[in-house]
Scaffold this motif. Sequence first.
Motif, PDB file in Angstrom:
ATOM      1  N   SER A  15      23.976  54.070  37.960  1.00 10.17           N
ATOM      2  CA  SER A  15      24.372  53.064  38.947  1.00 10.17           C
ATOM      3  C   SER A  15      23.257  52.070  39.254  1.00 10.17           C
ATOM      4  O   SER A  15      23.420  51.215  40.115  1.00 10.17           O
ATOM      5  N   ASN A  16      22.153  52.148  38.540  1.00 12.81           N
ATOM      6  CA  ASN A  16      21.021  51.263  38.768  1.00 12.81           C
ATOM      7  C   ASN A  16      21.280  49.914  38.086  1.00 12.81           C
ATOM      8  O   ASN A  16      21.350  49.838  36.863  1.00 12.81           O
ATOM      9  N   PRO A  17      21.406  48.844  38.862  1.00 13.61           N
ATOM     10  CA  PRO A  17      21.698  47.545  38.243  1.00 13.61           C
ATOM     11  C   PRO A  17      20.558  47.026  37.368  1.00 13.61           C
ATOM     12  O   PRO A  17      20.802  46.283  36.428  1.00 13.61           O
ATOM     13  N   LYS A  18      19.328  47.445  37.635  1.00 11.13           N
ATOM     14  CA  LYS A  18      18.209  46.985  36.808  1.00 11.13           C
ATOM     15  C   LYS A  18      18.346  47.490  35.378  1.00 11.13           C
ATOM     16  O   LYS A  18      18.042  46.768  34.428  1.00 11.13           O
ATOM     17  N   ALA A  21      20.304  42.115  28.794  1.00  6.15           N
ATOM     18  CA  ALA A  21      19.412  41.006  28.476  1.00  6.15           C
ATOM     19  C   ALA A  21      18.508  41.292  27.273  1.00  6.15           C
ATOM     20  O   ALA A  21      18.187  40.380  26.512  1.00  6.15           O
ATOM     21  N   PHE A  22      18.104  42.513  27.099  1.00  7.57           N
ATOM     22  CA  PHE A  22      17.081  42.826  26.109  1.00  7.57           C
ATOM     23  C   PHE A  22      17.654  43.243  24.761  1.00  7.57           C
ATOM     24  O   PHE A  22      17.204  42.751  23.720  1.00  7.57           O
ATOM     25  N   LEU A  23      18.605  44.134  24.759  1.00  8.39           N
ATOM     26  CA  LEU A  23      19.089  44.696  23.497  1.00  8.39           C
ATOM     27  C   LEU A  23      19.815  43.705  22.587  1.00  8.39           C
ATOM     28  O   LEU A  23      19.661  43.786  21.366  1.00  8.39           O
ATOM     29  N   PRO A  24      20.596  42.755  23.109  1.00  6.00           N
ATOM     30  CA  PRO A  24      21.285  41.833  22.184  1.00  6.00           C
ATOM     31  C   PRO A  24      20.345  41.016  21.305  1.00  6.00           C
ATOM     32  O   PRO A  24      20.739  40.550  20.238  1.00  6.00           O
TER      33      PRO A  24
END
Length: 108
Positions: free
Chosen positions: A20-23, A30-33
């Motif tokens: 449930s952590n939005p970070k 943001a990073f993996l794509p």
Amino acid sequence: MNNYNNKNKIIKKGLMMNLSNPKIIIFFLAFLPQFAAKNGNTTPIPLQLLYLGLIFVVIAFLVFTFISYLSGFLNRILSNKPSIQVVLNKITSLIFIALAIDLAVNQF
């Protein structure tokens, strides 16, 4: 049996907190794509992202397991030696004083 139940509760709580952590969600979006290959002959992008996510989870699990065991080992060593605790407390206070001085100098 009670100790086993406590461990399960802690694991479930940690899992729910991470899911449930939005970070974490923003990090994955943001990073993996950036590492997904868009060539036509490769694995589909959602599957690539799943693989990358699983690799991240496995590596994080290994690192956190190592840190947990290391901290438990150090706790057993350091908890029986009050002189080492005094030295560590002094080092910690010096670090906080240095950070406070740095903060004060950089504010003006």
